[in-house]
Design an enzyme around this catalytic site. Structure first.
Site, short mmCIF file in Angstrom:
data_model
loop_
_atom_site.label_atom_id
_atom_site.label_comp_id
_atom_site.label_asym_id
_atom_site.label_seq_id
_atom_site.Cartn_x
_atom_site.Cartn_y
_atom_site.Cartn_z
N VAL A 233 -9.55 -0.99 -4.12
CA VAL A 233 -8.74 -2.31 -3.99
C VAL A 233 -7.59 -1.90 -2.79
O VAL A 233 -7.66 -0.71 -2.18
CB VAL A 233 -7.93 -2.43 -5.34
N GLU A 234 -7.07 -3.22 -2.08
CA GLU A 234 -6.09 -2.86 -0.87
C GLU A 234 -6.86 -2.43 0.33
O GLU A 234 -5.96 -1.71 0.76
CB GLU A 234 -4.83 -2.53 -1.51
N GLY A 235 -8.12 -2.61 0.56
CA GLY A 235 -8.64 -1.99 1.36
C GLY A 235 -9.75 -0.81 1.07
O GLY A 235 -9.04 0.19 0.61
N ARG B 102 0.77 -1.16 -0.10
CA ARG B 102 -0.03 -0.09 0.14
C ARG B 102 0.67 1.31 0.12
O ARG B 102 0.43 2.43 -0.28
CB ARG B 102 -0.91 0.00 1.08
#
Length: 806
Positions: free
Chosen positions: A501-503, A379
């Site tokens: 995406v990614e949280g 991230r």
């Protein structure tokens, strides 16, 4: 006289807490003032005795740990054991993942700016620079994003081959395994440049280098796993994906129903080997449809106790070739007209050996911690790079477009409404790039900043949303008509992908940034929690005593800095940026105080009050973002031309922090606590108004004319040179229009003097030529600039049948 000495005592106490003197020196200072009051104060003996009695009643227990524990902290420890909320295994592993870096200083209420400024500025190596200037530029030149997204819905075969052959999938893999072994900054710079050309290509490149098999193998894999997979991943012989999200478990990994059961089975002709029987259903898996090796997260169970005493071992990660019997992979999702490969996969009764667990049998049940630590790095790099690439593209293209496009015979960038949007584009892009570089540099220093990674993931993707929306507003009709000439349309469509995406961004803001930051970054909370769990009374005593002093110190600092406008706060700079450092120091103290009071009053319920938690998250985030622009300005040698961008970003963040603080106090459930916090944090009212119109004008101007500041702001963007490429056409028109300004001024003066009659632009220039106001060369110069301008603002149009679906 007595009132004077009492005032002096209170002022001294305030100074002791403001400067955070340690307990014993602080006590000595207070004792010295009391002694002076006794010698010179002329107070009655009874009054002096009362002073000393109160002082000793407080000072002696505070300075004697055994007595302090007996009277205070052991009792508080018992209370904490009763009220501290339970914590699931996944929550604890998430909290413990990653490391604390500059975010810890921001949570201190007294940041050491020299610690930030003394951090070496990250730099690309000659090898990394050559790769970016060579293969990355070549890849960008090969990409026709309209063809990819509208017609083939995939990267061309030659692009796939080039990506694999040149090692784009192996940027994070060490050279001994055949990878490029690039720094985090280089990884970020590659993704950023590609993203300015094609989101599809950028996502394709970034996923294998982010959270995925390579990252997990490098950190946790066995030697045999590394030797087998890493060379294949580096060359693209193996295409990886990682399957985490399922229909029932996105952000809530504890709800994951994908499971594996330890058992014995047959595998590749061998009978009764110890392994895992898996069943799963996943979706939203990038590169899934083309992956040859699948990283899989699942819950592992051992009901027969073949591995040990525990039945539920926890979340586990394994690597599975996609041709393994029972694995179903290959269908596609269609994410908002982007053509990168993304899709669902599932497995039914898939049997794998135990040594397919990443890290081997000893890593069984450790998957969530592994994922959280890798996600912190991923991230920090990929999505911030993609977002910044979009910001640089919008800055360059929209600034040029606003200079070339005219309404009422005036470049639209000169209208104040457009200027306001341009200023936001420039200021936020400056902030995004600063945060991207600072965070990548932290990763290169060996940090794994879990809280900061959530900050940059959330705020840079949200800033991308704002910047692209501003760009679309300025481009108007040319921004909404899709086609090869449209530079922003596909970027605009990709925004929800980046924020999902990614949280998902909503949960990242409301649950992760402050929820994790309040525990990991706070100098005492995590120590207190660990002491409670471990029943360590001595450590709890030290942590709790320090915490109480910390809260009082931040209260004293907040009030003094508020009353003085932070003008006396130390700062490592003397120019206009000095006030930025001072104001951020003030807001750090305010944030630390408000956070502690929120934790004290609301306790474990704070994590359920997501609106309050989100506002605290915004304050912490903007402290980091504003810090990053100060660091960038310093690292680049304090260029005066960039000062408007620096000041705009700082004032933007200070205003955002004030807005969040005001919202928090208005909605804080304990009204007496809210009133006290407002008195301590905003004693003279709200001081910040956001960037001024004058400052916004200066920032917008940087995009409307060539300058070193404009080049620095958009450095790392791919700018094509091939004839007919939309950005190249726009750049040429921009340059010609700027060069035409002296002639435009000459023509305007001629109209004003009555030499020329007002007319349409084309007719006016013909008049000027005919009446010898301009010569043949100058008229030709205008014609060339006008032709380029018309080409730059033209919009794609198609035959009616060309857009019919077949």
């Amino acid at each position: 006289m007595c009132v004077l000495w009492i005032s002096l005592l209170l002022a001294t106490l305030w100074v002791v807490f403001y400067f955070r003197l340690p307990l014993i020196p602080g006590t000595a200072v207070m004792a010295a003032v009391l002694l002076a009051a006794g010698v010179w104060g002329e107070s009655p003996a009874l009054v002096q005795t009362l002073y000393w009695a109160v002082f000793l009643a407080i000072a002696v227990p505070l300075n004697l740990p055994t007595l302090r524990r007996t009277l205070v902290t052991d009792r508080v420890l018992g209370l904490f054991r009763k009220v501290m909320p339970s914590m699931s295994r996944t929550e604890r592993e998430a909290l413990e993942a990653g490391s604390v870096w500059w975010d810890g200083e921001l949570f201190s209420g007294k940041p050491d700016w020299h610690k930030l400024l003394d951090t070496p500025a990250p730099k690309l190596s000659p090898e990394e620079r050559a790769f970016i200037d060579g293969p990355v530029n070549t890849l960008c030149a090969m990409i026709d994003d309209w063809h990819i997204t509208q017609e083939d819905r995939d990267l061309p075969a030659e692009v796939w081959t080039y990506i694999k052959d040149k090692g784009f999938f192996g940027m994070i893999i060490p050279k001994r395994y055949g990878g490029l072994e690039f720094s985090a900054l280089a990884h970020s710079s590659v993704v950023m440049k590609i993203a300015s050309r094609s989101i599809t290509a950028a996502v394709t490149v970034m996923v294998p280098n982010s959270l995925g098999p390579a990252e997990l193998l490098l950190r946790y894999g066995t030697d045999a796993q590394k030797d087998h997979y890493l060379p294949r991943l580096a060359t693209g012989e193996e295409v990886p994906c990682f399957a985490l999200t399922s229909p029932e478990a996105g952000s809530d990994a504890a709800s994951m129903i994908d499971s594996g059961v330890v058992c014995k089975g047959d595998f590749n002709g061998e009978k009764d080997i110890l392994g895992i029987r898996l069943n799963w259903e996943k979706r939203y898996i990038t590169l899934g449809p083309v992956a040859t090796v699948l990283g899989l997260a699942f819950k592992l169970y051992d009901p027969a106790h073949l591995l040990g005493e525990e039945e539920e071992l926890g979340i586990t990660c394994a690597l599975i070739p996609t041709d393994t019997p029972g694995v179903e992979i290959g269908q596609r999702h269609f994410p908002l007209n982007q053509a990168f490969m993304n899709g669902p996969n599932c497995g039914k009764d898939v049997f794998i050996p135990l040594d397919w667990i990443i890290g081997g049998e000893q890593r069984a049940g450790q998957g969530w911690r592994m994922l959280m630590e890798c996600l912190a790095a991923g991230r920090s790099i990929s999505l911030p790079a993609l977002s910044t690439g979009a910001g640089k593209l919008v800055s360059r293209a929209t600034g040029a477009y606003a200079r070339v496009r005219k309404q009422f015979k005036t470049p639209i960038g000169r209208f104040e409404g457009v200027e306001e949007a341009l200023a936001e584009v420039a200021g936020l892009t400056y902030m995004m790039d600063a945060a991207r570089i600072l965070t990548a540099g932290a990763v290169d220093m060996g940090e794994s900043p879990s809280v900061i990674s959530a900050v940059v993931k959330y705020h840079l993707t949200e800033s991308m949303r704002t910047v692209v929306n501003d760009g679309m507003d300025i481009h108007g009709g040319s921004g909404i008509c899709m086609g090869p000439k449209n530079l922003l349309g596909r970027v605009y469509q990709s925004i929800p992908i980046a924020i999902t995406v990614e949280g998902a961004n909503i949960l990242t803001r409301s649950l992760i940034i402050f929820g994790q930051g309040a525990i990991r970054c706070h100098p005492f909370v995590f120590r207190e929690m660990r002491a409670v769990v471990e029943n360590d009374g001595a450590e709890f005593d030290r942590a709790f005593t320090g915490h109480v002093g910390f809260v009082i110190s931040n209260a004293a600092r907040s009030l003094w800095l508020g009353l003085t406008g932070a003008r006396f706060a130390s700062a490592p700079a003397r120019g206009a940026e000095r006030r930025c450092y001072q104001q951020l120091t003030r807001m750090s103290a305010v944030f630390a105080l408000v956070a502690d009071v929120a934790l004290l009053v609301l306790g474990g319920s704070l994590k359920r009050r997501e609106k309050l938690s989100g506002r605290l998250a915004d304050m912490l985030s903007h402290l980091y973002l504003a810090s990053s622009v100060l660091k960038r300005f310093e690292d680049q040698g304090r260029p005066r031309e960039d000062l408007p961008l620096l000041l705009w970003a700082c004032e933007y963040s200070l205003y955002a922090m004030q807005h969040s603080l005001d919202g928090l106090l208005k909605n804080f459930p304990s009204r007496p606590a809210a009133w006290l916090l407002r008195l301590l944090s905003l004693p003279l009212g709200k001081p910040y108004a956001g960037p001024s119109d004058r400052l916004g004008h200066q920032c917008a101007d940087l995009l409307l004319a060539p300058s070193e500041a404009r080049e620095r702001l958009t450095r790392g963007l791919y700018i094509p040179t091939e004839e007919g490429q939309s950005l190249a056409v726009l750049e040429q028109a921009f340059a010609l229009q700027v060069a035409l300004e002296p002639l435009e001024k000459k023509v305007r003066i001629a109209v004003k003097n009555g030499e020329l009659q007002p007319a349409t632009e084309a007719e006016l220039w013909r008049q000027a030529h005919n009446k010898k106001v301009i010569n043949d060369d100058e008229y030709a110069q205008w014609q060339a600039a006008d032709d380029a301008r018309r080409e730059a603002i033209s919009v794609d149009a198609f035959e009616k049948t060309a857009l019919v679906c077949h």
